[in-house]
Design a protein around this motif. Sequence first.
Motif, short mmCIF file in Angstrom:
data_model
loop_
_atom_site.label_atom_id
_atom_site.label_comp_id
_atom_site.label_asym_id
_atom_site.label_seq_id
_atom_site.Cartn_x
_atom_site.Cartn_y
_atom_site.Cartn_z
N THR A 152 0.83 -1.20 0.00
CA THR A 152 0.00 0.00 0.00
C THR A 152 0.87 1.25 0.00
OG1 THR A 152 -1.81 -1.15 1.11
CG2 THR A 152 -1.80 1.25 1.27
N VAL A 161 0.84 4.18 -2.88
CA VAL A 161 0.60 5.60 -2.58
C VAL A 161 1.79 6.44 -3.04
CG1 VAL A 161 0.25 7.29 -0.73
CG2 VAL A 161 -1.06 5.15 -0.75
N THR A 196 -7.28 -0.12 -7.44
CA THR A 196 -6.52 0.55 -6.39
C THR A 196 -6.09 1.93 -6.83
OG1 THR A 196 -5.79 -1.59 -5.54
CG2 THR A 196 -4.53 0.35 -4.85
N LEU A 232 -7.13 5.24 -4.74
CA LEU A 232 -6.16 6.18 -4.19
C LEU A 232 -6.36 7.59 -4.74
CD1 LEU A 232 -2.99 3.92 -4.17
CD2 LEU A 232 -4.49 4.48 -2.24
N GLU A 273 -5.39 2.37 3.20
CA GLU A 273 -5.24 3.24 2.04
C GLU A 273 -5.55 4.69 2.41
OE1 GLU A 273 -6.76 0.35 2.17
OE2 GLU A 273 -6.01 -0.89 0.51
#
Length: 83
Positions: free
Chosen positions: A12, A16, A32, A36, A57
Motif C-alpha cells: 500500500t 501511494v 486501487t 487512491l 489506504e
Amino acid sequence: MSTDSITIPPETARHVLWTFACAGGYQPGSFTLKLLELLASADPANTRRLATAFPAEAEAVRMAKNDQDGIAKLTAIASGVAA
C-alpha cells in the motif's frame, strides 16, 4: 477513527508513493489506482466514509498529503524499515 492502530502494508505504501509521483513506488492495479486518486481528492466527510472500508489506504494517502514527513514514513514502510 483512531489512526494509531492502522497498519499500512508495504505494498500500500508503494502504491501511494507511485500515486504521488515519489521514488520507491510502483503502479497499482486499476481499482486501487482509482481508489487512491479518489481518496486524494475526497473531502473530509467522504474520506471518513471511504476509510471505513479502506483504512490503510486512507491513512497512507492522509500521510502523503498532510504529514510533513509522510512521504519519508511511507518510503520507510515500503522498504520494510518501518512497521
